[in-house]
Write a protein that holds these residues in place. Sequence first.
Motif, PDB file in Angstrom:
ATOM      1  N   SER A 159       0.871  -1.250   0.107  1.00  0.00           N
ATOM      2  CA  SER A 159       0.007  -0.018  -0.097  1.00  0.00           C
ATOM      3  C   SER A 159       0.909   1.179   0.120  1.00  0.00           C
ATOM      4  O   SER A 159       1.879   1.370   0.667  1.00  0.00           O
ATOM      5  N   LEU A 160       0.465   2.350  -0.623  1.00  0.00           N
ATOM      6  CA  LEU A 160       1.190   3.664  -0.916  1.00  0.00           C
ATOM      7  C   LEU A 160       0.185   4.594  -0.873  1.00  0.00           C
ATOM      8  O   LEU A 160      -1.091   4.221  -1.241  1.00  0.00           O
ATOM      9  N   ASP A 161       0.570   5.694  -0.500  1.00  0.00           N
ATOM     10  CA  ASP A 161       0.024   7.010  -0.656  1.00  0.00           C
ATOM     11  C   ASP A 161       0.017   7.427  -1.756  1.00  0.00           C
ATOM     12  O   ASP A 161       1.046   8.055  -2.209  1.00  0.00           O
ATOM     13  N   ALA A 162      -1.025   7.668  -2.488  1.00  0.00           N
ATOM     14  CA  ALA A 162      -0.971   8.322  -4.021  1.00  0.00           C
ATOM     15  C   ALA A 162      -0.603   9.751  -4.063  1.00  0.00           C
ATOM     16  O   ALA A 162      -0.312  10.283  -5.085  1.00  0.00           O
TER      17      ALA A 162
ATOM     18  N   GLY B 136      -4.478  10.340  -1.500  1.00  0.00           N
ATOM     19  CA  GLY B 136      -4.007  11.050  -0.405  1.00  0.00           C
ATOM     20  C   GLY B 136      -4.791  11.576   0.664  1.00  0.00           C
ATOM     21  O   GLY B 136      -4.688  11.425   1.732  1.00  0.00           O
ATOM     22  N   SER B 137      -6.167  11.913   0.350  1.00  0.00           N
ATOM     23  CA  SER B 137      -7.228  12.410   1.147  1.00  0.00           C
ATOM     24  C   SER B 137      -7.427  11.340   2.255  1.00  0.00           C
ATOM     25  O   SER B 137      -7.949  11.660   3.313  1.00  0.00           O
ATOM     26  N   ASN B 138      -7.305  10.003   1.713  1.00  0.00           N
ATOM     27  CA  ASN B 138      -7.796   8.926   2.759  1.00  0.00           C
ATOM     28  C   ASN B 138      -6.763   8.211   3.397  1.00  0.00           C
ATOM     29  O   ASN B 138      -6.751   7.143   4.111  1.00  0.00           O
ATOM     30  N   TRP B 139      -5.436   8.633   3.076  1.00  0.00           N
ATOM     31  CA  TRP B 139      -4.274   7.861   3.605  1.00  0.00           C
ATOM     32  C   TRP B 139      -4.215   7.768   5.026  1.00  0.00           C
ATOM     33  O   TRP B 139      -3.951   6.791   5.441  1.00  0.00           O
TER      34      TRP B 139
END
Length: 536
Positions: free
Chosen positions: A379-382, A413-416
């Motif tokens: 998993s990564l932060d877009a 990114g807003s959900n990370w």
Amino acid sequence: MHRRDFLKSTTIAGFTALLDVSDVFAQSRQETLVVISESGPNNLDVQGVGTNRPGYEVAWNCYDRLVGYGVKTLADSSRSYDQNAIVPELAERWEVDSKGITFHLRRDAAFHDGTPVRSADVKWSFDRAVSVGGFPTSQMAAGSLLKPEQFSAIDDHTFRVDFVRPDALTLPDIAVVVPAVYNSELVKKNSTAKDPWGLEFTKTNTAGGGAFKVEKWTPGTEVLYLRNDDWKSGPLPKMKRVIWRTVPSAGNRRALIERGDVDFSFDLPTKDFAELKAKGSVAVQSTPISNGMWCIELNVTKPPFDNIRARQAVAYAIPYQKIMDAVLFGEARPLFGAASNTPGDTTWPSPTAYNTDLVKAKALLAEAGMADGFETTISLDAGQATLSEPIAVLVQESLAALNIRTTIDKIPGSNWRGEMMKKTMPFMINFFSGWLDYPEYFFFFTYHGQNAVFNTMSYKNPALDQLIDQARSLAAKEDRTAYEATIKQMITLGYDEAPRIPLFQPYLSVASQKSIGGYVYWFHRQLDYRSLTKSA
């Protein structure tokens, strides 16, 4: 013209048109700062649920704190915050005694709506920070700020913090982003029985008295700020207006700064930084991110990463040098390949002894009973995909040699931060930097059994907790010899257990027009508009 070039040019033209419309409302272009970055805030309140890093920028510029940090000039003539210099902000002065700290507030400070700032607002704000839970409460705990009973409004302009124990980090922790001072009456008017701290209101509205105020926020697109001309906690900023726009495409961000359409491009990809530096057409600066590292983070509560040999196998399978060369272009400090996991001194961050050794990795997998490999999700932060996605691809390729089969999950990114808080992701590529530049502070947030949001691995080890707590106590006692010995033990145990695998310490790189001055690197890795200037 190729279709891709046409699309890029029209995107930039549209962006420039939006800037022209916004500029109609500015006093003049000379007094307006235009900033672009890969991602923007998901919440205007640093104490909110799941607020991302860009949200800290809003809080830093729109709220005051009791105290702040000074600024120093580094050897390369760039400027950075000075963690050894605590300076006045809302508090004009303070006294520290054996039992606590007494702060004396400015008598002329007011919130954006004109309401005077009183010590009751500070008391309410600190109570809120230690009560809302999650990251804000963990951050306050880092300075032993734990419960409302520690905070007292002595009179309208005198505020007191009582110690629960000696802690060298108490005053420095009051100078970070979280202990912002809120207009308590405004927030209380907009709270409910289900939301007693008004988190829904402050998610989309600022309630501070800082140097800037949000005029308009369009999530995922832009934040428009106006200067607070009545600000009293420092020199009035030169910029009267700030336009901060989100431009996800690295190519578009580079084109906009090179064309002169924007003033500041924040958090540059390493390749762009290296090339822009060579061209010399814009000003570029790069600063090692203090107390920060990119890591592989493995959830130890579930198979396969509840097995230490599986974690160590991954550590020996990472293509460290390929990442340094192909993703970072050498613009980072390696955190691998040391002689031992035990550091020679307390310089931090320190490298691990792991390196790329697939033979050793296969042997460790066999010891773990996983010689045939396994499946997992990376998993990564877009919102940070410029770095994290190519790292993930290289890691995926290397793990495949061990028959570790992976899929890559790019989370918006807003959900990370919200996904991090769930602590369900098995394998993350992530970045963390500690606001206070001490190794025990980093470990408190990322390894300690308090299980803060940044302990994404859900790692709990009482022996390591004891070392972390001991290091904090020894720092307060100023027992340097015992402190350094404890820090070395703490780092060794954390690295040997491998719940998180350090990759590199990154640099924060920025580009600006040569007319922009006053940039300062800050621990929160966001822009401070207050010091920025713009020449003709």
